[in-house]
Design a protein around this motif. Structure first.
Motif, short mmCIF file in Angstrom:
data_model
loop_
_atom_site.label_atom_id
_atom_site.label_comp_id
_atom_site.label_asym_id
_atom_site.label_seq_id
_atom_site.Cartn_x
_atom_site.Cartn_y
_atom_site.Cartn_z
N HIS A 140 -22.59 7.13 -34.47
CA HIS A 140 -21.43 7.77 -33.84
C HIS A 140 -20.42 6.70 -33.41
N ILE A 141 -20.91 5.64 -32.77
CA ILE A 141 -20.02 4.53 -32.38
C ILE A 141 -19.36 3.93 -33.63
N GLN A 142 -20.18 3.68 -34.66
CA GLN A 142 -19.66 3.11 -35.91
C GLN A 142 -18.52 3.94 -36.48
N ASN A 143 -18.72 5.24 -36.56
CA ASN A 143 -17.69 6.12 -37.15
C ASN A 143 -16.41 6.12 -36.30
N TYR A 144 -16.59 6.13 -34.99
CA TYR A 144 -15.42 6.12 -34.10
C TYR A 144 -14.66 4.80 -34.25
N VAL A 145 -15.39 3.69 -34.25
CA VAL A 145 -14.75 2.38 -34.37
C VAL A 145 -14.05 2.24 -35.72
N ASN A 146 -14.72 2.64 -36.78
CA ASN A 146 -14.12 2.52 -38.12
C ASN A 146 -12.81 3.31 -38.23
N LYS A 147 -12.80 4.47 -37.62
CA LYS A 147 -11.59 5.29 -37.64
C LYS A 147 -10.45 4.59 -36.89
N THR A 148 -10.78 4.01 -35.75
CA THR A 148 -9.77 3.31 -34.94
C THR A 148 -9.34 2.01 -35.60
N ILE B 18 -16.30 5.59 -24.97
CA ILE B 18 -17.09 6.42 -25.88
C ILE B 18 -18.24 7.04 -25.10
N LYS B 19 -18.23 8.35 -25.00
CA LYS B 19 -19.20 9.05 -24.17
C LYS B 19 -20.63 8.89 -24.69
N ARG B 20 -21.54 8.75 -23.74
CA ARG B 20 -22.97 8.69 -24.07
C ARG B 20 -23.41 10.01 -24.69
N LYS B 21 -24.19 9.97 -25.73
CA LYS B 21 -24.67 11.18 -26.39
C LYS B 21 -26.18 11.13 -26.58
N LYS B 22 -26.80 12.29 -26.51
CA LYS B 22 -28.23 12.40 -26.78
C LYS B 22 -28.45 13.33 -27.98
N TYR B 23 -29.47 13.01 -28.75
CA TYR B 23 -29.81 13.81 -29.92
C TYR B 23 -31.27 14.26 -29.81
N LYS B 24 -31.64 15.24 -30.59
CA LYS B 24 -33.00 15.78 -30.53
C LYS B 24 -34.04 14.71 -30.86
N ALA B 25 -33.66 13.80 -31.73
CA ALA B 25 -34.55 12.70 -32.11
C ALA B 25 -33.73 11.51 -32.57
N THR C 197 -8.03 -4.02 -28.86
CA THR C 197 -8.62 -2.71 -28.60
C THR C 197 -10.05 -2.94 -28.13
N VAL C 198 -10.42 -2.36 -27.00
CA VAL C 198 -11.76 -2.50 -26.45
C VAL C 198 -12.48 -1.16 -26.53
N PHE C 199 -13.67 -1.15 -27.11
CA PHE C 199 -14.50 0.05 -27.21
C PHE C 199 -15.66 -0.08 -26.22
N VAL C 200 -15.71 0.81 -25.23
CA VAL C 200 -16.76 0.75 -24.22
C VAL C 200 -17.70 1.94 -24.41
N TYR C 201 -18.92 1.67 -24.83
CA TYR C 201 -19.88 2.74 -25.11
C TYR C 201 -20.75 3.05 -23.89
N HIS C 202 -21.58 4.10 -24.01
CA HIS C 202 -22.47 4.55 -22.92
C HIS C 202 -21.69 4.97 -21.68
N GLN C 203 -20.57 5.68 -21.89
CA GLN C 203 -19.75 6.11 -20.76
C GLN C 203 -19.98 7.58 -20.43
N ASN C 204 -19.56 7.99 -19.22
CA ASN C 204 -19.77 9.36 -18.77
C ASN C 204 -18.78 10.34 -19.40
N GLU C 205 -17.69 9.81 -19.91
CA GLU C 205 -16.69 10.66 -20.55
C GLU C 205 -15.95 9.87 -21.63
N SER C 206 -15.31 10.60 -22.54
CA SER C 206 -14.49 9.96 -23.57
C SER C 206 -13.05 9.92 -23.09
N SER C 207 -12.40 8.79 -23.32
CA SER C 207 -11.03 8.63 -22.85
C SER C 207 -10.38 7.45 -23.55
N VAL C 208 -9.05 7.50 -23.66
CA VAL C 208 -8.28 6.38 -24.20
C VAL C 208 -7.13 6.09 -23.25
#
Length: 381
Positions: free
Chosen positions: A78-86, A62-69, A40-51
């Motif tokens: 976010h990546i950690q939680n997604y990877v752990n679930k998978t 894994i789609k790129r995300k921005k936060y207020k800070a 299983t390959v996890f590719v972060y900093h992407q324009n959209e989420s897809s499997v």
């Protein structure tokens, strides 16, 4: 066994970026699948989420995300939680991630984490004599110290990284990148474009491209019909602030040389192989690499390569046997080696033959993947 890999690049049309790291990862994971290993390959900093599945490899964008800070922190979580679930869903046994930017800093996993030294920012800054941002160093060191083990593509890269971050050398295993050699066959090595010099890689200072301009100026004086082809994306220059390193190269070429330079930019991977086959000599005068995939690809296609003499390259080429090693700052000697090859076809063919043999012995992905599997197995035992 099931392996998970975290990366920012992978060779697929849906992925936003792919370079040498992407090639080495794909060579590994596709061969792992052929050995009946789940991947299983996890590719972060992407324009959209897809499997999706490609050549038996399950790929998660894994789609790129921005936060207020503190985006650098929350996106990692976010990546950690997604990877752990998978990891749980796919029953992944081992995770692997790159050292670049310390992406796994602040992440926590319940399975072993291996970091492969594709080249940290600290590593490249050291080789390139540049000052690194303190934040980047902290992230990379944090990520590395939390890993269970490390893989280095060359012993040089492993030793230098260990020095920079104070790592336990006993946890570092040298495993070279590999090629699927059936994809790199040159049935007519004697057929090529005479006196054509080929460079493949980003047009950036650390790759020695400014020195390459000076080298080609010297070549053109001895061989007026020589041609230089450049393949790769242009990059800004940190030292001068220029938005284009290629523009800096152009300013260094003599008028004679400039007329014989062809810049192809970024071209499809399949076309790159054709360009290598057409080249007379390939050159990679880099100041900073961990291994250099294009070097072993050129060697596999039986091309004489003139490479840098710095650390990692000594593990790829035996000087004078299957290529030449010259420090890129020695532009006189560097140009002389290329001119000698231009004038001696039998020498080129002989070096090219031995270059292929070196790759078959040392960089065959089917051999390298077994070493990877043995390493993973020991980590799990």
């Amino acid at each position: 066994m099931h392996i998970g890999l975290i990366t920012s690049e992978y060779p697929h049309s849906k992925v936003t970026h792919a370079a040498g790291i992407a090639t080495s990862i794909k060579n590994l994971v596709v061969t792992l699948v052929k050995k009946n290993v789940g991947v299983t390959v996890f590719v972060y900093h992407q324009n959209e989420s897809s499997v999706f599945v490609d050549e038996g490899v399950e790929i998660h964008l894994i789609k790129r995300k921005k936060y207020k800070a503190f985006t650098w922190f929350f996106y990692r979580k976010h990546i950690q939680n997604y990877v752990n679930k998978t990891v749980k869903t796919n029953k992944i046994d081992v995770l692997e991630a790159p050292d670049w930017t310390g992406i796994t800093a602040f992440m926590r996993f319940k399975i072993p984490l291996v970091i492969r030294f594709h080249g940290s920012d600290a590593y490249f800054c050291k080789l390139d004599n540049r000052k690194q941002k303190f934040k980047n160093f902290v992230f990379e060191k944090w990520a590395l110290l939390k890993a269970d083990a490390y893989i280095a593509p060359t012993t040089f890269a492993g030793e230098e990284t260990a020095k920079i971050f104070g790592l336990n050398r006993k946890k570092i295993k040298t495993i070279h990148y590999g090629l699927e050699l059936s994809h790199f066959e040159n049935e007519k090595p004697e057929v090529y474009q005479d006196k054509t010099l080929l460079y493949i890689g980003t047009i950036i200072r650390k790759k020695g491209v400014l020195e390459l301009a000076e080298i080609f100026n010297k070549i053109i004086e001895a061989e007026p019909d020589a041609k230089l082809k450049l393949i790769g994306g242009d990059a800004p220059d940190i030292k001068t602030g220029s938005t284009s390193t290629y523009a800096l190269m152009l300013s260094l070429f003599s008028e004679k040389a400039k007329n014989n330079v062809e810049y192809l930019g970024q071209i499809p991977y399949s076309e790159v192989k054709n360009q290598i086959k057409q080249a007379h000599v390939c050159t990679f005068p880099s100041f900073a690499e961990t291994l250099g995939m294009v070097t072993i690809e050129s060697m596999a296609l039986q091309k004489p390569v003139v490479n840098t003499s710095i650390g990692w390259a000594k593990e790829l080429i035996d000087d004078g046997v299957n290529g030449y090693l010259v420090h890129p700052s020695d532009t006189d000697l560097y140009s002389q080696k290329i001119i000698v090859l231009f004038k001696d076809k039998s020498l080129c063919l002989n070096i090219g033959k031995h270059a292929r043999q070196k790759v078959e012995t040392t960089f065959d992905i089917n051999k390298q993947v077994l070493i990877n599997l043995e390493f993973y197995s020991k980590l799990l035992s």
